[in-house]
Motif scaffolding. Sequence first.
Motif, PDB file in Angstrom:
ATOM      1  N   LYS A 187     -17.692  -0.934   2.101  1.00  0.00           N
ATOM      2  CA  LYS A 187     -17.449   0.056   1.057  1.00  0.00           C
ATOM      3  C   LYS A 187     -15.995   0.477   1.166  1.00  0.00           C
ATOM      4  N   ALA A 188     -15.271   0.401   0.072  1.00  0.00           N
ATOM      5  CA  ALA A 188     -13.857   0.773   0.070  1.00  0.00           C
ATOM      6  C   ALA A 188     -13.581   1.742  -1.077  1.00  0.00           C
ATOM      7  N   LYS A 189     -12.885   2.819  -0.744  1.00  0.00           N
ATOM      8  CA  LYS A 189     -12.506   3.806  -1.753  1.00  0.00           C
ATOM      9  C   LYS A 189     -10.997   3.774  -1.923  1.00  0.00           C
ATOM     10  N   ILE A 190     -10.552   3.708  -3.169  1.00  0.00           N
ATOM     11  CA  ILE A 190      -9.125   3.715  -3.467  1.00  0.00           C
ATOM     12  C   ILE A 190      -8.655   5.160  -3.414  1.00  0.00           C
ATOM     13  N   VAL A 191      -7.844   5.464  -2.410  1.00  0.00           N
ATOM     14  CA  VAL A 191      -7.412   6.832  -2.164  1.00  0.00           C
ATOM     15  C   VAL A 191      -6.126   7.150  -2.914  1.00  0.00           C
ATOM     16  N   LYS A 192      -5.200   6.193  -2.896  1.00  0.00           N
ATOM     17  CA  LYS A 192      -3.889   6.469  -3.500  1.00  0.00           C
ATOM     18  C   LYS A 192      -3.301   5.181  -4.058  1.00  0.00           C
ATOM     19  N   VAL A 193      -2.669   5.281  -5.208  1.00  0.00           N
ATOM     20  CA  VAL A 193      -1.967   4.165  -5.834  1.00  0.00           C
ATOM     21  C   VAL A 193      -0.606   4.688  -6.285  1.00  0.00           C
ATOM     22  N   VAL A 194       0.460   4.111  -5.724  1.00  0.00           N
ATOM     23  CA  VAL A 194       1.818   4.502  -6.104  1.00  0.00           C
ATOM     24  C   VAL A 194       2.666   3.246  -6.273  1.00  0.00           C
ATOM     25  N   GLN A 195       3.744   3.375  -7.001  1.00  0.00           N
ATOM     26  CA  GLN A 195       4.665   2.255  -7.149  1.00  0.00           C
ATOM     27  C   GLN A 195       5.349   2.017  -5.806  1.00  0.00           C
ATOM     28  N   ALA A 196       5.323   0.789  -5.322  1.00  0.00           N
ATOM     29  CA  ALA A 196       5.972   0.452  -4.053  1.00  0.00           C
ATOM     30  C   ALA A 196       7.481   0.408  -4.244  1.00  0.00           C
ATOM     31  N   GLU A 197       8.182   0.801  -3.192  1.00  0.00           N
ATOM     32  CA  GLU A 197       9.644   0.698  -3.210  1.00  0.00           C
ATOM     33  C   GLU A 197      10.034  -0.750  -2.931  1.00  0.00           C
ATOM     34  N   ASN A 198      11.212  -1.147  -3.392  1.00  0.00           N
ATOM     35  CA  ASN A 198      11.665  -2.528  -3.213  1.00  0.00           C
ATOM     36  C   ASN A 198      11.657  -2.949  -1.748  1.00  0.00           C
ATOM     37  N   ARG A 199      12.102  -2.077  -0.849  1.00  0.00           N
ATOM     38  CA  ARG A 199      12.144  -2.428   0.572  1.00  0.00           C
ATOM     39  C   ARG A 199      10.733  -2.661   1.127  1.00  0.00           C
ATOM     40  N   GLU A 200       9.752  -1.930   0.624  1.00  0.00           N
ATOM     41  CA  GLU A 200       8.368  -2.111   1.065  1.00  0.00           C
ATOM     42  C   GLU A 200       7.819  -3.457   0.592  1.00  0.00           C
ATOM     43  N   ILE A 201       8.182  -3.841  -0.606  1.00  0.00           N
ATOM     44  CA  ILE A 201       7.748  -5.131  -1.156  1.00  0.00           C
ATOM     45  C   ILE A 201       8.343  -6.274  -0.351  1.00  0.00           C
ATOM     46  N   ILE A 202       9.634  -6.195  -0.074  1.00  0.00           N
ATOM     47  CA  ILE A 202      10.317  -7.240   0.699  1.00  0.00           C
ATOM     48  C   ILE A 202       9.728  -7.336   2.103  1.00  0.00           C
ATOM     49  N   LYS A 203       9.474  -6.203   2.734  1.00  0.00           N
ATOM     50  CA  LYS A 203       8.890  -6.190   4.072  1.00  0.00           C
ATOM     51  C   LYS A 203       7.498  -6.829   4.063  1.00  0.00           C
ATOM     52  N   ALA A 204       6.680  -6.493   3.078  1.00  0.00           N
ATOM     53  CA  ALA A 204       5.326  -7.060   2.985  1.00  0.00           C
ATOM     54  C   ALA A 204       5.378  -8.575   2.793  1.00  0.00           C
ATOM     55  N   MET A 205       6.289  -9.047   1.960  1.00  0.00           N
ATOM     56  CA  MET A 205       6.417 -10.487   1.734  1.00  0.00           C
ATOM     57  C   MET A 205       6.887 -11.193   3.000  1.00  0.00           C
ATOM     58  N   ALA A 206       7.812 -10.593   3.721  1.00  0.00           N
ATOM     59  CA  ALA A 206       8.305 -11.188   4.971  1.00  0.00           C
ATOM     60  C   ALA A 206       7.195 -11.268   6.010  1.00  0.00           C
ATOM     61  N   GLU A 207       6.383 -10.243   6.113  1.00  0.00           N
ATOM     62  CA  GLU A 207       5.278 -10.242   7.072  1.00  0.00           C
ATOM     63  C   GLU A 207       4.263 -11.339   6.750  1.00  0.00           C
ATOM     64  N   ILE A 208       3.971 -11.530   5.481  1.00  0.00           N
ATOM     65  CA  ILE A 208       3.027 -12.579   5.080  1.00  0.00           C
ATOM     66  C   ILE A 208       3.569 -13.947   5.466  1.00  0.00           C
ATOM     67  N   ASN A 209       4.852 -14.161   5.245  1.00  0.00           N
ATOM     68  CA  ASN A 209       5.441 -15.471   5.490  1.00  0.00           C
ATOM     69  C   ASN A 209       5.818 -15.708   6.945  1.00  0.00           C
ATOM     70  N   ALA A 210       5.734 -14.689   7.795  1.00  0.00           N
ATOM     71  CA  ALA A 210       6.081 -14.832   9.209  1.00  0.00           C
ATOM     72  C   ALA A 210       5.196 -15.847   9.911  1.00  0.00           C
ATOM     73  N   CYS A 211       4.007 -16.055   9.409  1.00  0.00           N
ATOM     74  CA  CYS A 211       3.071 -17.009  10.020  1.00  0.00           C
ATOM     75  C   CYS A 211       2.632 -18.024   8.975  1.00  0.00           C
ATOM     76  N   GLY A 212       3.521 -18.411   8.117  1.00  0.00           N
ATOM     77  CA  GLY A 212       3.171 -19.385   7.091  1.00  0.00           C
ATOM     78  C   GLY A 212       2.275 -18.811   6.013  1.00  0.00           C
ATOM     79  N   GLY A 213       2.050 -17.499   6.069  1.00  0.00           N
ATOM     80  CA  GLY A 213       1.261 -16.846   5.042  1.00  0.00           C
ATOM     81  C   GLY A 213      -0.233 -16.904   5.251  1.00  0.00           C
TER      82      GLY A 213
END
Length: 141
Positions: free
Chosen positions: A100-126
């Motif tokens: 069971k998952a409840k959506i608590v908060k939805v906000v526009q991500a900052e550019n640095r947060e997006i870049i960091k998330a993409m880098a983390e995904i690709n750190a292990c080939g995704g």
Amino acid sequence: MMSETEISKHQVGNLKKITLKYSAGTKNDLDDLVPEFSTIEFIFGVASEGLTPFEYEIVDKNEGDTVALSLSADRFGETFQHLQLPDLQIPNGQDHLYLKAKIVKVVQAENREIIKAMAEINACGGCRICSCGCGGKSCQC
């Protein structure tokens, strides 16, 4: 009454930062695996392969909405892919987990947060779906 623009600001969609609270159990109405709500925060839609099956379940939902899923052991990793839900595992001998998952908060991500998330995904080939527990940070998949 909120306008359509105000609603869409708090609606799950691409490149928004999502905060979820979740619980899980071995039966539909039993939260014996993750009894108290745990929290996860992630950027929606940043994987190069597209949305994960879990992201498809919450797309266009709004703050306050809840989703309930029955997850099979053989599709568990595929469902979440790069998303890491701490404390969430299907115990040995179980073939399903109920989330069971409840959506608590939805906000526009900052550019640095997006870049960091993409880098983390690709750190292990995704992949991030290995079962070694490293979250894709140190495996050689």
